[in-house]
Write a protein that holds these residues in place. Sequence first.
Motif, PDB file in Angstrom:
ATOM      1  N   LEU A 104      10.968  -0.704   6.188  1.00  7.50           N
ATOM      2  CA  LEU A 104       9.846  -0.058   5.775  1.00  7.50           C
ATOM      3  C   LEU A 104       9.373   0.789   6.902  1.00  7.50           C
ATOM      4  O   LEU A 104       9.125   2.160   6.716  1.00  7.50           O
ATOM      5  N   ASP A 105       8.918   0.234   7.994  1.00  9.89           N
ATOM      6  CA  ASP A 105       8.550   0.920   9.288  1.00  9.89           C
ATOM      7  C   ASP A 105       9.356   1.996   9.742  1.00  9.89           C
ATOM      8  O   ASP A 105       9.105   2.992  10.282  1.00  9.89           O
ATOM      9  N   LEU A 109       8.956   5.979   9.895  1.00  6.08           N
ATOM     10  CA  LEU A 109       8.550   6.715  11.176  1.00  6.08           C
ATOM     11  C   LEU A 109       8.548   8.112  11.373  1.00  6.08           C
ATOM     12  O   LEU A 109       7.701   8.597  12.088  1.00  6.08           O
ATOM     13  N   PRO A 110       9.408   8.943  10.817  1.00  3.63           N
ATOM     14  CA  PRO A 110       9.365  10.440  10.871  1.00  3.63           C
ATOM     15  C   PRO A 110       7.965  11.240  10.567  1.00  3.63           C
ATOM     16  O   PRO A 110       8.001  12.068  10.881  1.00  3.63           O
ATOM     17  N   ALA A 111       7.595  10.468   9.273  1.00  2.00           N
ATOM     18  CA  ALA A 111       6.570  11.125   8.826  1.00  2.00           C
ATOM     19  C   ALA A 111       4.969  10.651   9.479  1.00  2.00           C
ATOM     20  O   ALA A 111       4.093  11.314   9.640  1.00  2.00           O
ATOM     21  N   LYS A 116      -1.066  12.804  11.313  1.00  2.86           N
ATOM     22  CA  LYS A 116      -2.038  13.566  10.621  1.00  2.86           C
ATOM     23  C   LYS A 116      -2.163  12.763   9.111  1.00  2.86           C
ATOM     24  O   LYS A 116      -2.931  13.605   8.086  1.00  2.86           O
ATOM     25  N   ARG A 117      -1.260  11.963   8.438  1.00  3.78           N
ATOM     26  CA  ARG A 117      -1.036  11.835   7.163  1.00  3.78           C
ATOM     27  C   ARG A 117      -1.624  10.537   7.081  1.00  3.78           C
ATOM     28  O   ARG A 117      -1.529   9.272   8.050  1.00  3.78           O
ATOM     29  N   ASN A 118      -2.013   9.979   5.850  1.00  7.96           N
ATOM     30  CA  ASN A 118      -2.276   8.568   5.502  1.00  7.96           C
ATOM     31  C   ASN A 118      -1.236   7.520   5.491  1.00  7.96           C
ATOM     32  O   ASN A 118      -0.233   7.729   4.650  1.00  7.96           O
ATOM     33  N   ILE A 119      -1.399   6.580   6.098  1.00 11.31           N
ATOM     34  CA  ILE A 119      -0.553   5.381   6.347  1.00 11.31           C
ATOM     35  C   ILE A 119      -0.288   4.973   4.972  1.00 11.31           C
ATOM     36  O   ILE A 119       0.846   4.866   4.667  1.00 11.31           O
ATOM     37  N   ALA A 120      -1.220   4.442   4.168  1.00 15.60           N
ATOM     38  CA  ALA A 120      -1.023   3.801   2.888  1.00 15.60           C
ATOM     39  C   ALA A 120      -0.174   4.949   1.890  1.00 15.60           C
ATOM     40  O   ALA A 120       0.596   4.303   1.291  1.00 15.60           O
ATOM     41  N   ALA A 126       7.338   5.702   0.870  1.00 15.29           N
ATOM     42  CA  ALA A 126       8.489   4.959   1.363  1.00 15.29           C
ATOM     43  C   ALA A 126       9.122   3.956   0.535  1.00 15.29           C
ATOM     44  O   ALA A 126      10.293   3.807   0.076  1.00 15.29           O
ATOM     45  N   ARG A 127       8.205   3.110  -0.233  1.00 15.86           N
ATOM     46  CA  ARG A 127       8.468   2.274  -1.306  1.00 15.86           C
ATOM     47  C   ARG A 127       8.889   2.918  -2.571  1.00 15.86           C
ATOM     48  O   ARG A 127      10.079   2.353  -3.104  1.00 15.86           O
ATOM     49  N   HIS A 128       8.564   4.019  -2.692  1.00 18.66           N
ATOM     50  CA  HIS A 128       9.123   4.897  -3.987  1.00 18.66           C
ATOM     51  C   HIS A 128      10.583   5.178  -3.758  1.00 18.66           C
ATOM     52  O   HIS A 128      11.340   4.991  -4.673  1.00 18.66           O
TER      53      HIS A 128
END
Length: 252
Positions: A104-105, A109-111, A116-120, A126-128
């Motif tokens: 998952l991590d 990683l690229p995003a 600047k983006r929300n980790i959740a 990523a899960r999708h």
Amino acid sequence: MSSIITGTRIVKTYGKGTEQATVLNGVDVVITKGEFVAVMGPSGSGKTTLLFALSGMDGITGGSVKFGDTELSGLRENVLADLRRTRMGFIFQQPTMLRNLNLLDNIMLPAVQDGKRNIAELAQKARHLMKQTGISGLEYRDTMEVSGGQLQRAGICRALMNTPEILFADEPTGALNSKTAEEIMGLLVAINQAGTAIMLVTHDARVAARADRVLFTRDGHIVSNLTLAKFSGGDLEARGEKVLAGMAAVGI
């Protein structure tokens, strides 16, 4: 349809003086938005070098490479790196994953890198993607705890995290068994049909048969351009025969 990548008179040489070798010699190529292009050729023909040149992963000696209207050779390295990370995706024969991170991590990683983006939200995306590619449930597996096919699917997920306009794939099925390779190609076809352009280097006629066009390279030139209809799923054998005939015609 407008182009996403335009290469004009591309030259790529390595070495100097008597040791200089020309790997690409005045190559012209255009990839349009949403197109699926395969590149085939014998070892040393320049096919992977062409992929690296068109994606900006390697500089060129002469000519021009444009992404849309942007000339890649005119960009500072950090700007070019950001463009590749945010607007292009890359899939390789052996996905390069960080061993100290779980799947998952690694996918996120690229995003995550732009900060600047929300980790959740990124984790949700990523899960999708993992669900879409059939590896849901493996989020917390170590990269050494999954099969080669599962790792390649994770590599595809990672390449899609920033919703790229084009995917560059270098022998993405080369290390996989035939069944897994078919599954991976099915995923790439679905990604392409959803609107993402793909440039794929392969030695496998059945892989190239999924493309809209096949470029055949030899001695640093594109020597033939085979146009196929958009892949519908039912005519793979006939398409493969056309690719094999194209290979034979140029001596591959």
